[in-house]
Scaffold this motif. Structure first.
Motif, PDB file in Angstrom:
ATOM      1  N   VAL A   2       0.773  -1.230   0.091  1.00 36.80           N
ATOM      2  CA  VAL A   2      -0.100   0.070  -0.003  1.00 36.80           C
ATOM      3  C   VAL A   2       0.948   1.171  -0.096  1.00 36.80           C
ATOM      4  N   HIS A   3       1.861   1.182   0.818  1.00 35.32           N
ATOM      5  CA  HIS A   3       2.861   2.441   0.896  1.00 35.32           C
ATOM      6  C   HIS A   3       4.037   2.262   0.078  1.00 35.32           C
ATOM      7  N   GLY A   4       3.939   1.343  -0.798  1.00 35.00           N
ATOM      8  CA  GLY A   4       5.188   0.982  -1.831  1.00 35.00           C
ATOM      9  C   GLY A   4       5.565   2.052  -2.862  1.00 35.00           C
ATOM     10  N   ALA A   5       6.264   1.788  -3.878  1.00 31.62           N
ATOM     11  CA  ALA A   5       6.773   2.697  -4.780  1.00 31.62           C
ATOM     12  C   ALA A   5       5.804   2.431  -6.128  1.00 31.62           C
ATOM     13  N   GLU A   6       5.090   3.493  -6.971  1.00 38.22           N
ATOM     14  CA  GLU A   6       4.641   3.152  -8.188  1.00 38.22           C
ATOM     15  C   GLU A   6       5.613   3.388  -9.234  1.00 38.22           C
ATOM     16  N   ASP A   7       6.696   4.017  -8.940  1.00 36.77           N
ATOM     17  CA  ASP A   7       7.774   4.180 -10.035  1.00 36.77           C
ATOM     18  C   ASP A   7       8.981   4.424  -9.480  1.00 36.77           C
ATOM     19  N   LEU A   8      10.014   4.939 -10.063  1.00 41.56           N
ATOM     20  CA  LEU A   8      11.457   5.026  -9.559  1.00 41.56           C
ATOM     21  C   LEU A   8      11.403   6.209  -8.587  1.00 41.56           C
ATOM     22  N   THR A   9      11.128   7.257  -8.874  1.00 42.78           N
ATOM     23  CA  THR A   9      10.867   8.200  -7.955  1.00 42.78           C
ATOM     24  C   THR A   9      10.246   7.948  -6.679  1.00 42.78           C
ATOM     25  N   GLY A  10       9.109   7.147  -6.604  1.00 43.08           N
ATOM     26  CA  GLY A  10       8.666   6.511  -5.218  1.00 43.08           C
ATOM     27  C   GLY A  10       9.597   5.874  -4.425  1.00 43.08           C
ATOM     28  N   LEU A  11      10.172   5.158  -5.422  1.00 43.69           N
ATOM     29  CA  LEU A  11      11.398   4.020  -4.627  1.00 43.69           C
ATOM     30  C   LEU A  11      12.235   4.959  -4.020  1.00 43.69           C
ATOM     31  N   LEU A  12      12.940   6.123  -4.672  1.00 49.21           N
ATOM     32  CA  LEU A  12      13.801   6.897  -3.996  1.00 49.21           C
ATOM     33  C   LEU A  12      13.075   7.644  -2.823  1.00 49.21           C
ATOM     34  N   GLY A  13      11.806   7.927  -2.809  1.00 49.16           N
ATOM     35  CA  GLY A  13      11.065   8.476  -1.602  1.00 49.16           C
ATOM     36  C   GLY A  13      10.998   7.485  -0.454  1.00 49.16           C
ATOM     37  N   LEU A  14      10.916   6.160  -0.806  1.00 55.18           N
ATOM     38  CA  LEU A  14      11.083   5.340   0.326  1.00 55.18           C
ATOM     39  C   LEU A  14      12.467   5.102   0.910  1.00 55.18           C
ATOM     40  N   ALA A  15      13.545   5.342   0.391  1.00 54.34           N
ATOM     41  CA  ALA A  15      14.775   5.544   0.557  1.00 54.34           C
ATOM     42  C   ALA A  15      15.088   6.420   1.608  1.00 54.34           C
ATOM     43  N   SER A  16      14.361   7.720   1.477  1.00 53.32           N
ATOM     44  CA  SER A  16      14.659   8.746   2.030  1.00 53.32           C
ATOM     45  C   SER A  16      13.746   9.043   3.246  1.00 53.32           C
ATOM     46  N   ALA A  17      12.703   8.107   3.397  1.00 54.04           N
ATOM     47  CA  ALA A  17      11.652   8.190   4.544  1.00 54.04           C
ATOM     48  C   ALA A  17      12.322   7.964   5.685  1.00 54.04           C
ATOM     49  N   SER A  18      12.391   8.749   6.771  1.00 52.40           N
ATOM     50  CA  SER A  18      13.072   8.467   8.068  1.00 52.40           C
ATOM     51  C   SER A  18      12.406   7.524   8.940  1.00 52.40           C
TER      52      SER A  18
END
Length: 132
Positions: free
Chosen positions: A111-127
């Motif tokens: 549900v809170h996963g990545a929909e694209d590459l930008t989303g994947l990068l967002g997961l990596a930066s989530a604290s």
């Protein structure tokens, strides 16, 4: 020598990786698996203990998974396993790694996963992990 020699994924994880390849354009399973492992490791809780079938056609060696940074991934695993009270035995560490890897793969497509590459990068930066 690493406690993990070979990694075979479940069929469910394979389908989730196919989804992530399509969403992100990342071509290699091992790269997505690295993201997944790190994502699970950033979660404070211990992955639930479960039997994960090794029923897919995706198999890779530890070296393929970790690449030239294998000692970094191994160090992450050993430090976290020690903190979580996991025995420093080969079989226990391999199982613990698989739990983290599969949990992370589920997080990537959840549900809170990545929909694209930008989303994947967002997961990596989530604290605080994946919205957990």
């Amino acid at each position: 020598m690493t406690p993990i020699e070979s990694i075979r994924l479940s069929e469910k994880a394979k389908l989730q990786l196919i989804t992530m390849k399509r969403r992100t354009g990342i071509a290699n399973w091992n790269v997505i698996c690295r993201w997944a492992f790190c994502l699970s490791m950033q979660e404070k809780s211990i992955p639930p203990d479960e039997v994960i079938p090794a029923d897919s056609s995706i198999e890779m060696s530890w070296r393929t998974f970790a690449g030239q940074t294998d000692q970094v991934y191994l160090g992450m695993l050993l430090v976290r396993a020690d903190r979580d009270g996991i025995p420093m035995e080969k079989q226990a560490l391999a199982h613990y790694f698989r739990l983290h890897l599969h949990r992370g793969i589920s997080y990537l497509t959840g549900v809170h996963g990545a929909e694209d590459l930008t989303g994947l990068l967002g997961l990596a930066s989530a604290s605080d992990g994946v919205g957990m």
